[in-house]
Design a protein around this motif. Sequence first.
Motif, mmCIF file in Angstrom:
data_model
loop_
_atom_site.group_PDB
_atom_site.id
_atom_site.type_symbol
_atom_site.label_atom_id
_atom_site.label_comp_id
_atom_site.label_asym_id
_atom_site.label_seq_id
_atom_site.Cartn_x
_atom_site.Cartn_y
_atom_site.Cartn_z
ATOM 1 N N ALA A 1 49.135 35.748 33.452
ATOM 2 C CA ALA A 1 48.873 36.992 34.682
ATOM 3 C C ALA A 1 47.670 37.520 34.641
ATOM 4 C CB ALA A 1 50.097 37.906 34.400
ATOM 5 N N VAL A 2 46.876 37.911 33.660
ATOM 6 C CA VAL A 2 45.701 38.504 33.704
ATOM 7 C C VAL A 2 44.657 37.717 34.270
ATOM 8 C CG1 VAL A 2 45.192 38.588 31.377
ATOM 9 C CG2 VAL A 2 44.442 40.295 32.753
ATOM 10 N N SER A 3 44.539 36.559 33.463
ATOM 11 C CA SER A 3 43.665 35.568 33.985
ATOM 12 C C SER A 3 43.656 34.977 35.459
ATOM 13 C CB SER A 3 43.576 34.429 33.070
ATOM 14 O OG SER A 3 44.956 33.558 32.993
ATOM 15 N N GLY B 1 44.347 43.561 35.349
ATOM 16 C CA GLY B 1 43.336 42.532 36.095
ATOM 17 C C GLY B 1 42.969 43.039 37.275
ATOM 18 N N MET B 2 43.781 44.056 37.936
ATOM 19 C CA MET B 2 43.302 44.512 39.193
ATOM 20 C C MET B 2 42.495 45.832 39.084
ATOM 21 S SD MET B 2 45.669 45.894 42.332
ATOM 22 C CE MET B 2 46.728 44.435 42.061
ATOM 23 N N ALA C 1 39.641 43.660 30.773
ATOM 24 C CA ALA C 1 40.811 43.555 31.352
ATOM 25 C C ALA C 1 41.785 42.713 30.296
ATOM 26 C CB ALA C 1 40.714 42.687 32.676
ATOM 27 N N ALA C 2 41.136 41.651 29.926
ATOM 28 C CA ALA C 2 42.059 40.816 28.912
ATOM 29 C C ALA C 2 42.366 41.552 27.579
ATOM 30 C CB ALA C 2 41.273 39.382 28.759
#
Length: 605
Positions: free
Chosen positions: A394-396, A479-480, A488-489
């Motif tokens: 999801a984050v990537s 991620g946003m 973020a990761a």
Amino acid sequence: MIIGPLFTRELATAPRRPRLYLVRAAYPGMLVVLMLTAWLVLTGTQLVRDVGDLARFGALVFQLLAPLQWALVGFIAALSAAGAVAHEKDRRTFVLLLLTHLTNSELVLGKLLASLLSVGVMLAASLPVFLLITLFGGVSFEQIGRVYLVTVATALVCGSLGSTIALWREKTFQALAVTLLGLVVWVALGELAAGGAIQALGLGTAVEQYAASLSPWRALLAAMQPFPAGVGGAALTGGAHWVAGPTMGFLLFALAATAALNATAVVFVRRWHVVRDEQSARAAAQTDDAETPDSGESASLSEAQPTRTVGGTEAVVSKSRPVWDNPVLWREMRTWAYGRKVLAVRLGYLALCALAAMGIQLMIESGRLAEYGHGAAVLVPLVLLSLVLVNAQAVSSLTAERDGKSLDLLLVTDLTPAEIVFGKLGGVFYNVKEMIAAPLLLLLYVWWRGGIGTENLLYLVGGGGVLYVFVAVVGLHTGMIYENTRIAAATSLGAVFFLFLGVAACMRIMVAFSGSFHAQLLPFAALGVFGGLGLYLALGARNPSTALAVAAFTCPLATFYALTSYLLGATLGVFLVTSAAYGFATAAMLVPAVYEFDAATGRSD
């Protein structure tokens, strides 16, 4: 120099960052808070009479903190090493490093040791806390020394594995997923060996004992013992456990594995990228040839392809695939948005599921299926890995768009925020469908063989669905709000990992100091406040929200109630509280992600 200027620069610039001092203060502070929580639980449920009770408390605290630090250090080492290399590739700066006069060893070892610098700071800062445990009794300096050696060796192997895989693979999700799969398979093979799988194959008991000693988890358990047993099972006294014990065997294996991984990376680091660049150039040339045919091929192409008359001239109409109403979801599901090598990640996870199925079958044949609570506890590591992989995907999914400069293209289209967010969510679950379906099938098999009841099966499926949506939304949320891919990761995966690790630590304290759960409410309430503060800083500090603040401080308290309900056998309470707390936290992140998407991404003021 073998290490080179990359590590030297990190060593010189790290003290300038506030994060270094935050780690030095927060990590030992967290260990002290856990120790104080265990002490309050002990004094609230039992009566401390003599030094023997203090010694037993010291031993229990050591058995709590040592595995906690081992798991935390191994995860951070692998994530930091893989993330450091992936971050350079995402920013397109790794190619610049390859163009410098840095040797392969300076490049590989420099990035590895620079990424492990924070891990070394954590271990050095926590050493006084572990030495403090010896004042209670029940723990010797030799035990602490063996545990630290095993932990450092595990960190070196995990970091080397993450760095090597990130240098090999191009996509961030592939690097993170393959690293996590490799670590879990490593531990799972050791558990199967220790559980008798090798003996069942007829390879002998000695092979089983040696194979189990190669597992970092088994080595840690042996290092925590006052007198670890040797290969033959006899206790080793004096200095023999340093020479013939499992600690020395694991250290030798870890050093060999670290050397092999880094040697592979040193030899192939430039070759991997040269081959990849040649493949990209060849693919681009083939594309150009197909788009601009010469005069000899134009006739045959025009005959083979459909034509249409426009303005008196005949034009070739190229075939194209129809795009769905939501092009974001179409791209996630109908194209190789994350590379074809993601198939290797799926196959690796399915291989891990096969190992878990083997373990379940061994439990069924030996009649020990009922010893694991509801029979589904053997699937817990597999499900936890699945949740972490969903979060990484999801984050990537958003950071890859930002790093590839394609997020700006999405923002200038007429796509609504709902189409982008839910398109990404749908693509996340589609790309990890095997990692969700495989544990579910194994859970159904355990239910079919009588390991769990139908009611508990429904609770597990429903609660698991809520957690899967929660970790996916956490990945999109981080991620946003974080523009830096590495931050973020690290924030997303760290929040999920700390959540699961905190649950495991709390359950370990409850089981070790069993008693009245009402007396444990006050100590765990203080721990829940610290946990809620950390969760809010990770998810809500960059984008303050009242709903996120309520969710961050409610989830730890709800988790405490769910744990007590589970230990008391009230499975319905676990399902209801978990679904309500984490469902509300999901809504607290998902609703702003849709309605404040334009402001968060800079699409509008």
